[in-house]
Scaffold this active site. Structure first.
Site, PDB file in Angstrom:
ATOM      1  N   ASP A  55       0.886  -1.169   0.000  1.00 16.83           N
ATOM      2  CA  ASP A  55       0.000   0.000   0.000  1.00 16.83           C
ATOM      3  C   ASP A  55       0.926   1.222   0.000  1.00 16.83           C
ATOM      4  O   ASP A  55       1.449   1.605   1.045  1.00 16.83           O
ATOM      5  CB  ASP A  55      -0.877  -0.012   1.258  1.00 16.83           C
TER       6      ASP A  55
ATOM      7  N   GLU B 101      -1.153  -1.174  -4.922  1.00 16.75           N
ATOM      8  CA  GLU B 101      -2.393  -0.434  -5.152  1.00 16.75           C
ATOM      9  C   GLU B 101      -2.207   0.510  -6.336  1.00 16.75           C
ATOM     10  O   GLU B 101      -1.216   1.217  -6.439  1.00 16.75           O
ATOM     11  CB  GLU B 101      -2.792   0.365  -3.906  1.00 16.75           C
TER      12      GLU B 101
ATOM     13  N   ASP C 180      -2.614   1.067   6.967  1.00 22.02           N
ATOM     14  CA  ASP C 180      -1.801   0.813   5.774  1.00 22.02           C
ATOM     15  C   ASP C 180      -1.300  -0.631   5.742  1.00 22.02           C
ATOM     16  O   ASP C 180      -1.173  -1.243   4.681  1.00 22.02           O
ATOM     17  CB  ASP C 180      -0.597   1.755   5.737  1.00 22.02           C
TER      18      ASP C 180
END
EC number: 3.1.21.10
Lengths: 185, 185
Positions: B7, B68, B141
């Protein structure tokens, strides 16, 4: 002072090396474009940009790297690729301990043409004149990379004086934290 | 299948390694956060992200990396740092020849919660349940990185079947160019 200017991009990443000091005629040491195929996947493109930038750093050993500062407001379609290519260029320089400066497009245009709103042709014409070239470097990304390097050489004395003043002030003042915070060079 | 989910972020870059196959209970191999100081300059932060990701790749040897996908429309203020951190993660994996997949936040949320609009708490709760953890990984996260890895494991069979079908079709069809264009894994 030898500066590598980088106009970041995934399809075409402009690179140009300029040597000189403010107030004296400048010399172009090299100019080119690192290209990556638009149909390759992102990972391979970033690796190709890394290899290209590393080659330019190996060959020309610049003391500074000047990269165009990318804004998320502009060109929404291409801004992600530009941001990612700029990250790779900044990473390659920082890994070697070479100071990286970010300059905005309008700072660069203002530095070489006197106007922050100059168009590509005007920037190309001034780069040609300032570096005493026979013709404007092509493509525009290559000319922009040289303009970035010129901008950095011309702005550096002011930035250095400012930095020295900040340092002197910080060393006199008791416990001023983060005296150099925000410095990019 | 062992997947490192990332992330991306400059201040906090979530990382999580999950092992397993679709249809079987999954196992968390490791989870953490690569942090860089907000007052350091961009170059040093990108170098720190690179070192952090490289450590995770060295230690856990994932077969895939799932990152991501960053959109320029969202969070204009932070999107540049996110794009630059993601570029470093993709670069680290691609340099080693590890396939990189990009998944959108809504794909990830839909994969682990059934809804593309799930909130952070819901994603954290499902990651905790799916990996049979004692409590939700913190910060968010870290949980998001594990969700990315889970999403990749569950989506991979469908993507692989699609890819195999495309490859079979391409090998039968005369001179189909760019049959694998757009593939990210």
């Amino acid at each position: 002072m030898r500066v590598l200017g980088v106009d970041p991009g995934l399809t075409r990443c402009g690179v140009g090396v300029v040597e000189g000091v403010a107030g004296r005629p400048l010399t172009m040491v090299g100019v080119g474009v690192v290209r990556t195929p638009a149909d390759a996947d992102l990972g391979h493109r970033l690796v190709a940009v890394e290899q290209g930038i590393d080659q330019w750093l190996d060959e020309h050993r610049p003391e500074y790297v000047a990269v165009e500062r990318v804004f998320s407001q502009h060109n929404v379609r291409t801004v992600m690729g530009t941001a990612q290519a700029s990250a790779v260029a900044i990473l390659c320089a920082s890994r070697r301990g070479i100071p990286v400066a970010l300059h905005t497009p309008s700072e660069v245009k203002a530095a070489v043409t006197g106007s922050g709103r100059a168009d590509k042709a005007q920037v190309g014409a001034m780069v040609t004149r300032l570096l005493r070239l026979a013709s404007p470097p092509k493509p525009a990304d290559a000319a922009d990379a040289l303009a970035l390097a010129i901008c950095h050489i011309w702005r550096a004395p002011a930035q250095n004086r400012l930095q020295q003043a900040v340092t002197r002030h910080a060393s006199r003042a008791p416990r001023t934290q983060h005296a150099s915070k925000g410095r990019t060079t």
